[in-house]
Design a protein around this motif. Structure first.
Motif, PDB file in Angstrom:
ATOM      1  N   VAL A   1       0.118   3.829  -3.739  1.00 51.95           N
ATOM      2  CA  VAL A   1      -1.024   3.767  -3.512  1.00 51.95           C
ATOM      3  C   VAL A   1      -2.273   3.619  -3.008  1.00 51.95           C
ATOM      4  CG1 VAL A   1      -3.137   1.836  -3.555  1.00 51.95           C
ATOM      5  CG2 VAL A   1      -1.136   2.029  -5.010  1.00 51.95           C
ATOM      6  N   GLY A   2      -1.689   3.973  -1.125  1.00 45.60           N
ATOM      7  CA  GLY A   2      -2.663   4.276  -0.644  1.00 45.60           C
ATOM      8  C   GLY A   2      -2.084   6.305   0.523  1.00 45.60           C
ATOM      9  N   PHE A   3      -1.414   6.802  -0.880  1.00 44.99           N
ATOM     10  CA  PHE A   3      -1.574   8.219  -1.264  1.00 44.99           C
ATOM     11  C   PHE A   3      -3.071   8.976  -1.600  1.00 44.99           C
ATOM     12  CE2 PHE A   3      -0.340  11.920  -3.883  1.00 44.99           C
ATOM     13  CZ  PHE A   3      -0.691  12.864  -2.987  1.00 44.99           C
TER      14      PHE A   3
ATOM     15  N   LEU B   1       0.890  -1.302   0.558  1.00 38.47           N
ATOM     16  CA  LEU B   1      -0.164   0.289  -0.196  1.00 38.47           C
ATOM     17  C   LEU B   1       0.876   1.291   0.192  1.00 38.47           C
ATOM     18  CD1 LEU B   1      -2.642   0.580  -0.205  1.00 38.47           C
ATOM     19  CD2 LEU B   1      -3.070   0.754   2.630  1.00 38.47           C
ATOM     20  N   TRP B   2       2.205   1.181   0.572  1.00 40.42           N
ATOM     21  CA  TRP B   2       3.278   2.299   1.016  1.00 40.42           C
ATOM     22  C   TRP B   2       4.038   2.146  -0.429  1.00 40.42           C
ATOM     23  CZ3 TRP B   2       0.686   6.830   1.740  1.00 40.42           C
ATOM     24  CH2 TRP B   2      -0.867   6.169   2.598  1.00 40.42           C
ATOM     25  N   GLU B   3       4.241   1.742  -0.798  1.00 37.36           N
ATOM     26  CA  GLU B   3       5.206   1.208  -1.594  1.00 37.36           C
ATOM     27  C   GLU B   3       5.374   2.488  -2.598  1.00 37.36           C
ATOM     28  OE1 GLU B   3       6.614  -2.114  -3.165  1.00 37.36           O
ATOM     29  OE2 GLU B   3       6.123  -3.328  -1.859  1.00 37.36           O
TER      30      GLU B   3
ATOM     31  N   GLY C   1       2.664   6.470   4.922  1.00 39.24           N
ATOM     32  CA  GLY C   1       2.121   5.400   5.556  1.00 39.24           C
ATOM     33  C   GLY C   1       1.889   5.146   6.988  1.00 39.24           C
ATOM     34  N   GLU C   2       2.697   5.857   8.102  1.00 39.20           N
ATOM     35  CA  GLU C   2       2.559   5.456   9.472  1.00 39.20           C
ATOM     36  C   GLU C   2       1.344   5.901   9.877  1.00 39.20           C
ATOM     37  OE1 GLU C   2       5.908   7.096  11.299  1.00 39.20           O
ATOM     38  OE2 GLU C   2       7.169   6.944   9.860  1.00 39.20           O
TER      39      GLU C   2
END
Length: 168
Positions: free
Chosen positions: A56-58, A46-48, A93-94
């Motif tokens: 993707v998370g962003f 998700l945060w790569e 992502g934290e």
């Protein structure tokens, strides 16, 4: 089974003013595509950031955040401290929500946008509004159109990032 028609081909959304139908359709299409593109996406990716590009998370956090901010400006309100904090942490992502929660957050924000659209008289769509600390000029319809097209742009970027990460 054939895929459902795109929202813009499915007729008007009840109670949404005619001039806001394209924006409403684009937002609903964005939700549908996000769900499709990340349906089997691995949570651990998700945060790569492939090739230094946004995660993707962003994209998922940003979809909700920017929609929230643009709606605030359309309502002639100022951003809150919570909105500034959200903006600051969109790429972090934290302590981030899960993939499913990020999708639900975006879907909820689109629901809020559509509920707001239903309250807007078409007569105010060309009223001037201002964006950001610099008070850059736009209109109500300009903000709402940008919210929709900006969402579609990030969904496209999300698709590419998902595709790259799933094929690594």
């Amino acid at each position: 089974m054939s895929p459902p028609e795109e929202y813009w081909l499915s007729g008007p959304i009840p109670e949404i003013p005619a001039l806001l139908q394209p924006a409403a359709h684009a937002l609903l299409q964005s939700v549908r595509e996000v769900k499709e593109y990340v349906s089997d996406f691995p949570e651990e990716k998700l945060w790569e950031k492939p090739f230094g590009r946004a995660a993707v998370g962003f994209h998922l956090r940003h979809l909700s955040g920017v929609l929230d901010r643009l709606l605030t400006y359309a309502k002639e309100e100022s951003l809150t401290e919570a909105q500034f904090q959200f903006l600051k942490n969109e790429g972090n992502g934290e302590k981030a929500p899960s993939l499913q929660q990020l999708i639900l957050d975006f879907e909820q924000k689109v629901g809020e946008a559509l509920a707001y659209f239903k309250t807007i008289p078409e007569t105010i769509l060309t009223e001037q509004r201002f964006v950001g600390r610099k008070k850059l000029p736009t209109t109500v319809i300009g903000l709402l159109f940008h919210a929709a097209e900006h969402s579609q742009r990030h969904v496209g970027q999300l698709l590419v990032t998902v595709s790259v990460l799933k094929n690594q």
